[in-house]
Design a protein around this motif. Structure first.
Motif, PDB file in Angstrom:
ATOM      1  N   ARG A 295       1.463 -60.412  -0.843  1.00  0.00           N
ATOM      2  CA  ARG A 295       2.307 -59.829   0.207  1.00  0.00           C
ATOM      3  C   ARG A 295       2.156 -58.313   0.252  1.00  0.00           C
ATOM      4  O   ARG A 295       2.053 -57.711   1.339  1.00  0.00           O
ATOM      5  N   HIS A 296       2.143 -57.675  -0.908  1.00  0.00           N
ATOM      6  CA  HIS A 296       2.035 -56.218  -0.967  1.00  0.00           C
ATOM      7  C   HIS A 296       0.724 -55.744  -0.341  1.00  0.00           C
ATOM      8  O   HIS A 296       0.723 -54.816   0.482  1.00  0.00           O
ATOM      9  N   VAL A 297      -0.365 -56.356  -0.726  1.00  0.00           N
ATOM     10  CA  VAL A 297      -1.660 -55.923  -0.206  1.00  0.00           C
ATOM     11  C   VAL A 297      -1.751 -56.155   1.303  1.00  0.00           C
ATOM     12  O   VAL A 297      -2.254 -55.315   2.045  1.00  0.00           O
ATOM     13  N   MET A 298      -1.247 -57.294   1.756  1.00  0.00           N
ATOM     14  CA  MET A 298      -1.302 -57.592   3.190  1.00  0.00           C
ATOM     15  C   MET A 298      -0.453 -56.614   4.002  1.00  0.00           C
ATOM     16  O   MET A 298      -0.823 -56.218   5.116  1.00  0.00           O
ATOM     17  N   GLU A 299       0.696 -56.220   3.453  1.00  0.00           N
ATOM     18  CA  GLU A 299       1.631 -55.382   4.206  1.00  0.00           C
ATOM     19  C   GLU A 299       1.394 -53.882   4.027  1.00  0.00           C
ATOM     20  O   GLU A 299       1.722 -53.097   4.920  1.00  0.00           O
ATOM     21  N   LYS A 300       0.820 -53.489   2.882  1.00  0.00           N
ATOM     22  CA  LYS A 300       0.737 -52.063   2.551  1.00  0.00           C
ATOM     23  C   LYS A 300      -0.673 -51.482   2.565  1.00  0.00           C
ATOM     24  O   LYS A 300      -0.838 -50.282   2.346  1.00  0.00           O
ATOM     25  N   THR A 301      -1.696 -52.307   2.782  1.00  0.00           N
ATOM     26  CA  THR A 301      -3.072 -51.805   2.783  1.00  0.00           C
ATOM     27  C   THR A 301      -3.815 -52.338   4.008  1.00  0.00           C
ATOM     28  O   THR A 301      -3.318 -53.216   4.724  1.00  0.00           O
ATOM     29  N   ASP A 302      -5.025 -51.828   4.186  1.00  0.00           N
ATOM     30  CA  ASP A 302      -5.867 -52.304   5.288  1.00  0.00           C
ATOM     31  C   ASP A 302      -6.947 -53.263   4.784  1.00  0.00           C
ATOM     32  O   ASP A 302      -8.006 -53.400   5.401  1.00  0.00           O
ATOM     33  N   ALA A 303      -6.683 -53.929   3.655  1.00  0.00           N
ATOM     34  CA  ALA A 303      -7.665 -54.858   3.082  1.00  0.00           C
ATOM     35  C   ALA A 303      -8.039 -55.938   4.078  1.00  0.00           C
ATOM     36  O   ALA A 303      -7.183 -56.481   4.782  1.00  0.00           O
ATOM     37  N   ARG A 304      -9.334 -56.260   4.101  1.00  0.00           N
ATOM     38  CA  ARG A 304      -9.816 -57.379   4.914  1.00  0.00           C
ATOM     39  C   ARG A 304      -9.994 -58.620   4.041  1.00  0.00           C
ATOM     40  O   ARG A 304      -9.965 -59.743   4.536  1.00  0.00           O
ATOM     41  N   TRP A 305     -10.201 -58.408   2.750  1.00  0.00           N
ATOM     42  CA  TRP A 305     -10.337 -59.489   1.778  1.00  0.00           C
ATOM     43  C   TRP A 305      -9.542 -59.130   0.532  1.00  0.00           C
ATOM     44  O   TRP A 305      -9.437 -57.948   0.167  1.00  0.00           O
ATOM     45  N   VAL A 306      -8.995 -60.147  -0.129  1.00  0.00           N
ATOM     46  CA  VAL A 306      -8.234 -59.948  -1.360  1.00  0.00           C
ATOM     47  C   VAL A 306      -8.767 -60.902  -2.411  1.00  0.00           C
ATOM     48  O   VAL A 306      -8.878 -62.106  -2.169  1.00  0.00           O
ATOM     49  N   CYS A 307      -9.107 -60.362  -3.593  1.00  0.00           N
ATOM     50  CA  CYS A 307      -9.610 -61.174  -4.694  1.00  0.00           C
ATOM     51  C   CYS A 307      -8.532 -61.290  -5.764  1.00  0.00           C
ATOM     52  O   CYS A 307      -8.037 -60.285  -6.265  1.00  0.00           O
ATOM     53  N   LEU A 308      -8.170 -62.532  -6.113  1.00  0.00           N
ATOM     54  CA  LEU A 308      -7.107 -62.800  -7.077  1.00  0.00           C
ATOM     55  C   LEU A 308      -7.686 -63.131  -8.446  1.00  0.00           C
ATOM     56  O   LEU A 308      -8.729 -63.773  -8.554  1.00  0.00           O
ATOM     57  N   MET A 309      -6.948 -62.714  -9.495  1.00  0.00           N
ATOM     58  CA  MET A 309      -7.377 -63.039 -10.864  1.00  0.00           C
ATOM     59  C   MET A 309      -6.224 -62.872 -11.839  1.00  0.00           C
ATOM     60  O   MET A 309      -5.289 -62.108 -11.599  1.00  0.00           O
ATOM     61  N   ASP A 310      -6.300 -63.593 -12.955  1.00  0.00           N
ATOM     62  CA  ASP A 310      -5.371 -63.406 -14.066  1.00  0.00           C
ATOM     63  C   ASP A 310      -5.773 -62.171 -14.860  1.00  0.00           C
ATOM     64  O   ASP A 310      -6.883 -61.638 -14.706  1.00  0.00           O
TER      65      ASP A 310
END
Length: 324
Positions: A80-95
């Motif tokens: 949610r933070h990255v989608m709302e607060k940045t202009d990222a087109r892709w998000v990579c998730l990891m532990d």
């Protein structure tokens, strides 16, 4: 080479040493390949917050949660933070104990990616063996025939063949884990966010299956490699820490119903629940606590309830408090 804005989201709790290795690997990435890094600190108690505050890098952000919300809650908050607060087109998730192999982000950028809603990396242990918990998913329940075959053959029917890890070309999959998961902004806008109430276990399965169904096809790229430095669980050994029993068993109800439908999913869940009940003898002096967790998990799973918080789950172990 495709132009894209990629952000990494790392969820951590009380594993500062592992997080340090992961962040070092991420910060070694070329800024052209990785635009930003968000660390979601799940209210760590081991000094992680102070350590993070001392790091100075323009690409690094820290989101500190007020309480431990588990991996599921951390990924929901981070995405949610990255989608709302940045202009990222892709998000990579990891532990926090998982990280890209050198060059992984450059390889992601090097190929056209817009034809898939999300991409998933080939995840291995540090010794190079395939990490089973992160093997991409196949949905074998498209027909009655394939469903019967899946129930007979078991795990192999649900997961991508090891041969795909040795191939050179991407393949279509139906779901994956939150280690090396590359989600497009468009896909998240269509499918929404992971359900943080799941806490741990099954959140990536339920979310990525939904992502594929709502937002478009998913791809596995064996050329993108991640390393997961996690401890392995030996089949047949007791689940530890004990509170994990609740989440593992409760969340299975959501996974089975999503994959095969409510009626068959519930039947499978009840059958496995009887098997799980028989495992109580493995827990020795913790047998009574295990059974309390098992009963609560089965009750909530059958009712589809996700409102039992972490403190209430831990209270089940001692038998103190209302357990919700």
């Amino acid at each position: 080479m495709t132009e894209m804005r990629l952000w990494a989201v790392v969820v951590t709790f009380d594993r500062r040493d592992q997080l340090a290795v992961t962040l070092r690997r991420l910060l070694e990435s070329d800024p052209v390949d990785l635009a930003g890094i968000l660390v979601v600190d799940n209210a760590s108690t081991d000094g992680t917050g102070a350590w993070l505050a001392g790091l100075k890098d323009p690409r690094l952000r820290v989101l500190t949660l007020s309480r431990n919300q588990g991996g599921a809650g951390g990924f929901e908050a981070g995405l949610r933070h990255v989608m709302e607060k940045t202009d990222a087109r892709w998000v990579c998730l990891m532990d926090d104990d998982a990280r890209p192999v050198a060059g992984a982000f450059a390889r992601f950028r090097a190929r056209r990616r817009e034809d898939r809603a999300a991409w998933f990396a080939a995840v291995t242990y540090p010794d190079g063996a395939i990490c089973e918990m992160n093997r991409p998913l196949l949905d074998p329940f498209g027909s009655a025939r394939s469903t019967i075959a899946a129930l007979i053959r078991g795990r192999e029917t649900f997961h991508l063949s090891p041969d795909a890890f040795r191939a050179s070309d991407p393949v279509d999959i139906d779901g994956g884990s939150f280690v090396g998961a590359f989600l497009s902004r468009r896909a998240v806008e269509v499918a929404g966010y992971p359900d943080g109430r799941l806490f741990i276990y099954g959140d990536d399965t339920t979310y990525t299956l939904q992502l594929g169904r709502l937002a478009g096809p998913l791809g596995f790229d064996p050329d993108i490699r991640f390393e997961h430095d996690c401890g392995t669980t030996i089949a047949g050994t007791p689940i530890r820490p004990l509170w994990k029993v609740f989440y593992l068993y409760r969340n299975r109800a959501m996974v089975y119903r999503q994959t095969v439908g409510r009626a068959l999913g519930t039947a499978i869940y009840l059958g496995l629940g009887a098997v799980w009940r028989l495992r109580a003898g493995r827990y020795g002096t913790d047998r009574a606590a295990y059974l309390r967790l098992w009963r609560a998990a089965m009750s909530d799973g059958l009712a589809g309830r996700l409102d039992r918080d972490f403190d209430a789950v831990r209270a089940l172990i001692s038998g103190s408090g209302p357990g919700r």
